[in-house]
Design an enzyme around this catalytic site. Structure first.
Site, PDB file in Angstrom:
ATOM      1  N   GLU A 255       0.885  -1.169   0.000  1.00 58.59           N
ATOM      2  CA  GLU A 255       0.000   0.000   0.000  1.00 58.59           C
ATOM      3  C   GLU A 255       0.914   1.208   0.000  1.00 58.59           C
ATOM      4  O   GLU A 255       1.645   1.442   0.969  1.00 58.59           O
ATOM      5  CB  GLU A 255      -0.883   0.026   1.254  1.00 58.59           C
ATOM      6  CG  GLU A 255      -1.951  -1.032   1.287  1.00 58.59           C
ATOM      7  CD  GLU A 255      -3.021  -0.859   0.227  1.00 58.59           C
ATOM      8  OE1 GLU A 255      -3.139   0.246  -0.366  1.00 58.59           O
ATOM      9  OE2 GLU A 255      -3.734  -1.831  -0.034  1.00 58.59           O
ATOM     10  N   CYS A 289      -2.074   8.682   3.064  1.00 59.06           N
ATOM     11  CA  CYS A 289      -1.942   8.398   1.629  1.00 59.06           C
ATOM     12  C   CYS A 289      -3.252   8.667   0.919  1.00 59.06           C
ATOM     13  O   CYS A 289      -3.287   8.783  -0.297  1.00 59.06           O
ATOM     14  CB  CYS A 289      -1.440   6.982   1.395  1.00 59.06           C
ATOM     15  SG  CYS A 289      -2.472   5.762   2.159  1.00 59.06           S
ATOM     16  N   GLU A 386       3.619  13.074  -4.494  1.00 64.85           N
ATOM     17  CA  GLU A 386       3.041  13.140  -3.162  1.00 64.85           C
ATOM     18  C   GLU A 386       3.963  13.907  -2.219  1.00 64.85           C
ATOM     19  O   GLU A 386       5.104  13.496  -1.990  1.00 64.85           O
ATOM     20  CB  GLU A 386       2.840  11.714  -2.649  1.00 64.85           C
ATOM     21  CG  GLU A 386       2.128  11.642  -1.321  1.00 64.85           C
ATOM     22  CD  GLU A 386       1.893  10.203  -0.879  1.00 64.85           C
ATOM     23  OE1 GLU A 386       2.851   9.415  -0.895  1.00 64.85           O
ATOM     24  OE2 GLU A 386       0.749   9.878  -0.511  1.00 64.85           O
TER      25      GLU A 386
HETATM   26  C1  UN1 Z   1      -7.687   6.393   5.941  1.00 66.28           C
HETATM   27  O1  UN1 Z   1      -7.797   7.213   5.030  1.00 66.28           O
HETATM   28  O2  UN1 Z   1      -8.396   6.466   6.951  1.00 66.28           O
HETATM   29  O3  UN1 Z   1      -1.242   5.131   5.060  1.00 66.28           O
HETATM   30  C2  UN1 Z   1      -6.723   5.280   5.878  1.00 66.28           C
HETATM   31  C3  UN1 Z   1      -2.322   5.620   4.718  1.00 66.28           C
HETATM   32  C4  UN1 Z   1      -3.371   4.697   4.180  1.00 66.28           C
HETATM   33  C5  UN1 Z   1      -4.501   4.527   5.128  1.00 66.28           C
HETATM   34  C6  UN1 Z   1      -5.540   5.568   4.999  1.00 66.28           C
HETATM   35  N1  UN1 Z   1      -2.751   3.400   3.910  1.00 66.28           N
HETATM   36  O4  UN1 Z   1      -2.527   6.809   4.836  1.00 66.28           O
END
Ligand code: UN1
Length: 487
Positions: A255, A289, A386
């Site tokens: 992720e 993210c 980002e």
């Molecule tokens: C969210 O938006 O509540 O690391 C979770 C991160 C993502 C999780 C977001 N994997 O920001």
């Protein structure tokens, strides 16, 4: 009621014991709001510590995987009770060590308990399918089996939700776990170990390490006893984890980043769109993210949206994250602060106009004022890459097709949001936007515990996380042809 504290913050949790790193090395964690304050001292775990954790997980696997899933789930309910019982303390520790505003830290902590309760319910759901055989007297079916030892490498930005949403499906399906916590948020994750210890989880089923990715993390990636690796973090590290792990036939789930668009059409409820833009871009100081990085607004409402958004920023409460009213707190470290300020300077150099913020907002704290750019080209760095902080940009568009095309013109595809009252627009957006998570009339961040979570394109790799989707990553599917004996 006196709270029973079983978490001895500062020690690794390996084989059911709270232990120091084998080298005896430790590191200090500081409060990003008050950097002179040390919030704790933690183990700087080495490859040897990771090996000990992996060995403990291997040893625990046969008995754990043989338990009926409902028995495994019973530990989850007790661990969820323990999280809820000390939720305020966990939330305060989270705020102190990584700066997430308390109001969000509280919600995240309760979300972790909800994830455990949801996952415990997996014990009652099917783990295979029965098929019509193509020959007589045969049972033809599939079943899911656990993999063995699973490695989890988690970030600091959701220091309780992400560890839990990885470990819960890993454990409920019968795997055992080695979890390396985000370097900048060790205490929060150690609370999870403490809650499982209090729940009576058998030794070695869950092993939790603190320290750097380059030492303990690297060993988890390299060790052939680790059958699957789930990683959440940066694109650069994720790619190298994938390269190394797939080389040794280890299953990998990544992720990674996002560059999430929010599209506001002329048919939007503007005040709701403004709220969502503020929350999406600035809560957790933009360190998600799923944060809103680009805001596309249709011509007819652009000036109105812009004025209301700037007024909302003016009214927003920025400052001490431990104050429950605070909406935007500091970023996690001094180096993060410098990186974000550097990106803001480069965006100015690329012709971006700063409409709000754009600078450090506190002499000691790593606080950056909520920052909005206007006038950046679609290929400017900030429009494509980002920047993990409270920085977002406004763009003007004329048709929805144009907005979607521009929204899709980045390498990421995690989340995307549209604000509109027009159902046709909402459907066209949902069909065409390049994102794994799509919101209509809600902000780009956030995730329910019972549905798939994950990005497409450069934002992720492997099966999605959470909900029933998690079973794909944490189990093997085997097909069984069972012919009846002839005699
Ligand atoms: C969210 O938006 O509540 O690391 C979770 C991160 C993502 C999780 C977001 N994997 O920001």
């Amino acid at each position: 009621m006196t709270e029973t504290v079983t978490t001895r913050a500062g020690l690794n949790y390996i084989g059911g014991e709270w232990i120091e790193s084998s080298s005896g090395e430790t590191y200090e964690k500081r409060n990003p709001w008050r950097p002179s304050e040390v919030t704790g001292v933690y183990q700087a775990s080495s490859a040897e510590d990771a090996r000990a954790a992996i060995a403990a997980a291997r040893e625990a696997f046969p008995a754990w995987s043989a338990l009926p899933a409902a028995h495994r789930g019973a530990f989850f309910h007790r661990a969820a009770d323990a999280i809820e019982a000390r939720a305020e303390r966990i939330a305060q520790d989270m705020t102190a060590e990584m700066g997430k505003p308390l109001r969000e830290a509280r919600l995240e902590t309760l979300r972790a308990a909800a994830i455990l309760r949801y996952s415990a319910g997996e014990a009652w759901r099917p783990i295979g399918e029965l098929y019509e055989p193509s020959v007589p007297d045969q049972r033809l079916y599939t079943m899911r089996r656990p993999l063995g030892v699973v490695g989890l490498i988690t970030p600091w930005n959701f220091p309780i939700a992400i560890p839990v949403w990885k470990l819960a499906p890993a454990l409920i399906y019968g795997n055992t776990v080695v979890l390396k916590l985000g370097y900048e948020a060790p205490r929060t994750g150690l609370h999870v170990a403490g809650c499982f210890a209090e729940a009576g989880l058998p030794a070695g089923v869950l092993n939790v390490l603190t320290g750097a990715g380059s030492t303990a993390g690297a060993e988890i990636v390299a060790n052939s006893a680790v059958r699957a690796l789930s990683f959440t973090g940066s694109v650069a590290v994720g790619r190298s984890v994938r390269a190394q792990a797939t080389e040794r036939d280890c299953r990998v789930q990544l992720e990674l980043g996002g560059h999430n668009p929010l599209v506001v059409t002329a048919a939007a409820e503007l005040d709701r769109a403004v709220e969502a833009a503020y929350a999406g871009a600035f809560w957790s100081a933009g360190q998600k993210c799923t944060a809103t990085r680009r805001i596309f607004v249709q011509d007819a409402v652009y000036d109105d949206f812009r004025a209301r958004f700037l007024a909302r920023i003016e009214a927003g409460k920025v400052g001490d994250p431990a104050d429950p009213e605070t909406e935007v707190g500091p970023v996690v470290t001094e180096s993060a602060l410098e990186e974000i300020l550097g990106a803001i300077e480069r965006a100015r150099g690329e012709g971006g106009r700063v409409l709000a913020g754009g600078e450090r907002a506190h002499a000691e704290a790593y606080l950056i004022a909520p920052t909005v750019f206007e006038g950046l080209a679609d290929d400017a760095e900030l429009s494509c890459e980002e920047v993990f902080g409270p920085v977002t940009s406004l763009y003007r568009f004329s048709t929805l097709d144009e907005a979607v095309e521009r929204a899709n013109a980045v390498r990421y595809g995690l989340s995307a949001s549209i604000f509109t009252r027009d159902l046709g627009e909402a459907q066209r957006f949902a069909d065409a936007v390049g994102a794994g998570i799509i919101h209509v009339n809600s902000q780009t961040a956030g995730a329910d515990v019972h549905v798939p979570f994950g990005g497409i394109k450069g934002s992720g790799w492997g099966p999605h996380e959470q909900g029933r989707a998690a079973i794909e990553f944490y189990t093997d599917v085997v097909t069984v042809y069972q012919d009846a004996p002839r005699a």
